[in-house]
Design an enzyme around this catalytic site. Sequence first.
Site, PDB file in Angstrom:
ATOM      1  N   GLU A 231       0.823  -1.209   0.000  1.00 47.84           N
ATOM      2  CA  GLU A 231       0.000   0.000   0.000  1.00 47.84           C
ATOM      3  C   GLU A 231       0.859   1.261   0.000  1.00 47.84           C
ATOM      4  O   GLU A 231       0.552   2.239  -0.702  1.00 47.84           O
ATOM      5  CB  GLU A 231      -0.934   0.012   1.214  1.00 47.84           C
ATOM      6  CG  GLU A 231      -1.997  -1.062   1.204  1.00 47.84           C
ATOM      7  CD  GLU A 231      -1.539  -2.343   1.872  1.00 47.84           C
ATOM      8  OE1 GLU A 231      -0.310  -2.580   1.939  1.00 47.84           O
ATOM      9  OE2 GLU A 231      -2.400  -3.103   2.337  1.00 47.84           O
TER      10      GLU A 231
ATOM     11  N   ARG B 131       8.247 -13.468   0.411  1.00 45.74           N
ATOM     12  CA  ARG B 131       7.536 -12.216   0.682  1.00 45.74           C
ATOM     13  C   ARG B 131       8.070 -11.545   1.948  1.00 45.74           C
ATOM     14  O   ARG B 131       8.181 -10.328   2.012  1.00 45.74           O
ATOM     15  CB  ARG B 131       6.038 -12.514   0.846  1.00 45.74           C
ATOM     16  CG  ARG B 131       5.175 -11.298   1.170  1.00 45.74           C
ATOM     17  CD  ARG B 131       5.088 -10.364  -0.008  1.00 45.74           C
ATOM     18  NE  ARG B 131       4.132  -9.285   0.216  1.00 45.74           N
ATOM     19  CZ  ARG B 131       3.845  -8.352  -0.664  1.00 45.74           C
ATOM     20  NH1 ARG B 131       4.424  -8.354  -1.849  1.00 45.74           N
ATOM     21  NH2 ARG B 131       2.977  -7.397  -0.397  1.00 45.74           N
TER      22      ARG B 131
ATOM     23  N   ASN C 207       0.436  -8.229  -6.418  1.00 40.65           N
ATOM     24  CA  ASN C 207       0.412  -7.267  -7.503  1.00 40.65           C
ATOM     25  C   ASN C 207       1.079  -7.799  -8.780  1.00 40.65           C
ATOM     26  O   ASN C 207       2.263  -8.103  -8.783  1.00 40.65           O
ATOM     27  CB  ASN C 207       1.110  -6.029  -6.932  1.00 40.65           C
ATOM     28  CG  ASN C 207       1.698  -5.104  -7.940  1.00 40.65           C
ATOM     29  OD1 ASN C 207       1.289  -5.083  -9.090  1.00 40.65           O
ATOM     30  ND2 ASN C 207       2.653  -4.320  -7.492  1.00 40.65           N
TER      31      ASN C 207
END
EC number: 2.4.99.12
Length: 419
Positions: A65, A268, A334
């Site tokens: 974000e 991640r 994404n």
Amino acid sequence: MSFSILHRLYMIASRFTGPGFALWQRRALANGKEDPDRADERWGHPGRERPEGRLVWFHAASVGETQSILPLIERLLATVPDVQVMVTSTTRSSARMLAHDLPPRAFHQVAPYDTKRVCRRFLQHWQPNVAVWVESELWPRMLYEVARRDVPMLLLNARVSARTADRWRRFAATARVLLAPFRQIHVQEETTLNAMRSIGVDGDRVRLTGALKQDRPPLSCDPEALAHLRAVIGTRPVWCAASTHAGEEEVVLEAHARIGGLLVLVPRHAERAEEVAAMVQGRGLNLAQRSKGEEPDANTDVYLADTMGEMGLWFRLAPVSFIGGSLERVGGHNPYEPAQLDSAMLFGPHVYNFQEIYAALEAEGGAIPVSGAEDLAEGVQRLLAGDHRAVARSASTVVRRSQGATEAALAAILEQLAY
């Protein structure tokens, strides 16, 4: 501002939840999930003085974000010279990234806990002129306290999964109360737009603008590092497994055993590096680990890219990338970044956080769905054999088609600053 029963109960509870947050923080500090040097910021105690002039506050939960709003922040600061920007987030990784990437006149604070006293302490110090929430982390007490001060609020880049949309419909009154303070709500996808309309959110406030991430420039990288790695690797086939989660590395490594060449494995969460390294070595594969300064050579099977901020390097290095968070029920990650850098994509079945863009990519040949090690291996082999160029071109076309969210967001913020 009206209340639902659930909202009223939460608001009452938020007067007394300080001890619960204190217990949570002790555990988070012990596990390294919070920064002890900034622990007080979670209680609304500022880490710096408020700058003079108008202040626009962005709240973005974590790395994804926060990265999505950086071009918007740069545009805002260039457009309005007397504005300062504060970004709050909750994760240590996002704090590290923002410390490096925020432009002048912008700064970071750790987001406060959602209690009455803490929220009021935070707002009393910072007194924002506009408050902007990004995506979906909405804290009821803070929303109420900001609205109580008549601060204009915007919700940008909003998206909800099918599961969240179902929950909203079951608790429509509560969802409407949470969304009521926002003067504009910009959504990424039509499914989110429909979900908001289905619970009675005023249609004039909700706008389909696309995703901010689609407007970001391609991720940067160190050109010397890229040239060096290409020279070191030579003509060996290279593919990347990006943003993998627990349960996915096993599948990726099983697929790689059938593919050969070099796998760039990017967990991640970098703090899982030693766990992943042990998994690689346990399979008898040769490992090089970037955080330790090791480089791949002709015998390296897996290059563990356990550093922050280098995805632009990995997507440029690898013509083919599997996007993680999609074999496990994480919701996907994404696809815009690999599409911008011409890395042909594969993805698993669980992409509900990006459902529409992955559906468009698949429909137009811009990404390949996989469900396990066997078809992951087959897909990577086919792409490495030559199909990756056509798939990457299709992905780039799909992503470019729906840009414009940043311009819409900037116009909304400027409108509220002039309010």
